[in-house]
Write an enzyme that holds these catalytic residues in place. Sequence first.
Site, short mmCIF file in Angstrom:
data_model
loop_
_atom_site.label_atom_id
_atom_site.label_comp_id
_atom_site.label_asym_id
_atom_site.label_seq_id
_atom_site.Cartn_x
_atom_site.Cartn_y
_atom_site.Cartn_z
N LYS A 214 0.78 -1.23 -0.05
CA LYS A 214 0.06 -0.04 0.08
C LYS A 214 0.84 1.27 -0.10
CE LYS A 214 -4.35 -1.74 0.89
NZ LYS A 214 -5.35 -2.11 1.90
N ARG A 254 -3.86 -9.94 4.54
CA ARG A 254 -4.31 -10.19 3.04
C ARG A 254 -2.81 -9.59 2.30
NH1 ARG A 254 -6.07 -6.59 -0.91
NH2 ARG A 254 -7.66 -7.73 -2.43
N1 PMM Z 1 -7.43 -3.84 0.39
C1 PMM Z 1 -7.45 -3.64 -0.96
C2 PMM Z 1 -8.61 -4.57 -1.67
N2 PMM Z 1 -9.49 -5.38 -0.57
N3 PMM Z 1 -9.91 -6.16 1.64
C3 PMM Z 1 -9.69 -6.12 2.71
N4 PMM Z 1 -10.43 -6.93 3.72
N5 PMM Z 1 -8.63 -5.53 3.34
C4 PMM Z 1 -7.84 -4.45 2.58
O1 PMM Z 1 -7.06 -3.94 2.99
C5 PMM Z 1 -8.03 -4.63 1.23
C6 PMM Z 1 -9.10 -5.38 0.54
C7 PMM Z 1 -6.87 -3.01 -2.08
O2 PMM Z 1 -5.67 -3.79 -2.42
P1 PMM Z 1 -5.60 -4.40 -3.85
O3 PMM Z 1 -6.00 -3.54 -4.89
O4 PMM Z 1 -4.14 -4.88 -4.01
O5 PMM Z 1 -6.44 -5.68 -3.87
#
Ligand code: PMM
Length: 275
Positions: A214, A254
């Site tokens: 992030k 995650r």
């Molecule tokens: N971050 C992203 C997408 N989905 N779900 C949860 N539960 N927690 C998060 O911090 C989260 C998520 C954004 O990241 P990506 O685009 O790399 O998927």
Amino acid sequence: MVLRRSTPLVMGVLNVTPDSFSDGGRYADLEAAVAHARQMTAEGADIVDVGGESTRPGAGRVDAATESARVLPVIRALRAEGIAMSIDTTRAAVAAAALEAGVELVNDVSGGLADPDMGRVVAAAGCPWVLMHWRGHSRRMAELAVYGDVVKEVAAELIERVDAAVAAGVDPERIILDPGLGFAKKPEHTWRLAAHLPDLIALGHPVLVGSSRKSHLGRLLADAEGHDRPAEDREAATVATTVLSVAAGAWGVRVHDVRGNVDAIKVWQAMKAAE
Ligand code: PMM
């Protein structure tokens, strides 16, 4: 997938989108997506999080039909291989179709706020539900990053989402919370939440942390000219956040790069076992 765990859960990210911020476009075709999910599972992911809509800051929305068309073939293919999956969606219709196709957990970055039907769908399925802290869709996220005390406000807003979920018939034992790092949060907010994870864990639900690649890490690791470190080069920093999160009591993480994070958790466990 068990909710009461002795070891932290590793959720591997599978973004089936052309525009996610860190891995956008790479897994948009079915074969590539399935191969990547297989690899993450082989590397130790407990569950693969399938998402068909980018939540990248500033991203526009796709319609429900497009989102479903992206994720359902992947879910069906992974189901046939016995791979455990969650669906990363804010839409009840997409969640319902994904549950029908074989996912076992709903990961809702809006914590149920984006779609008033989500609670009903989750209650009917009896599945676990990740309620992430969220204040609005990606386009508006930056302007919503205004807090007095970010930890208190995130905790209070998460409790509101838990109450709404329970009112919709969801079993409180199946609710997982997530601070939503980077979502309507400036880097200083994200660091403060990361530092105060135990305050969120004290709310009494398992806590999932999504720190992987992030922007707070990109900013921290900016080069001498002030350019943020690119997303794909934030892996070592991500692994550090994983260790700190599980040591603080997180239920799961995650992550995009499963291997490094699984290794790091093993190191932490070996230390714990030797206490
Ligand atoms: N971050 C992203 C997408 N989905 N779900 C949860 N539960 N927690 C998060 O911090 C989260 C998520 C954004 O990241 P990506 O685009 O790399 O998927």
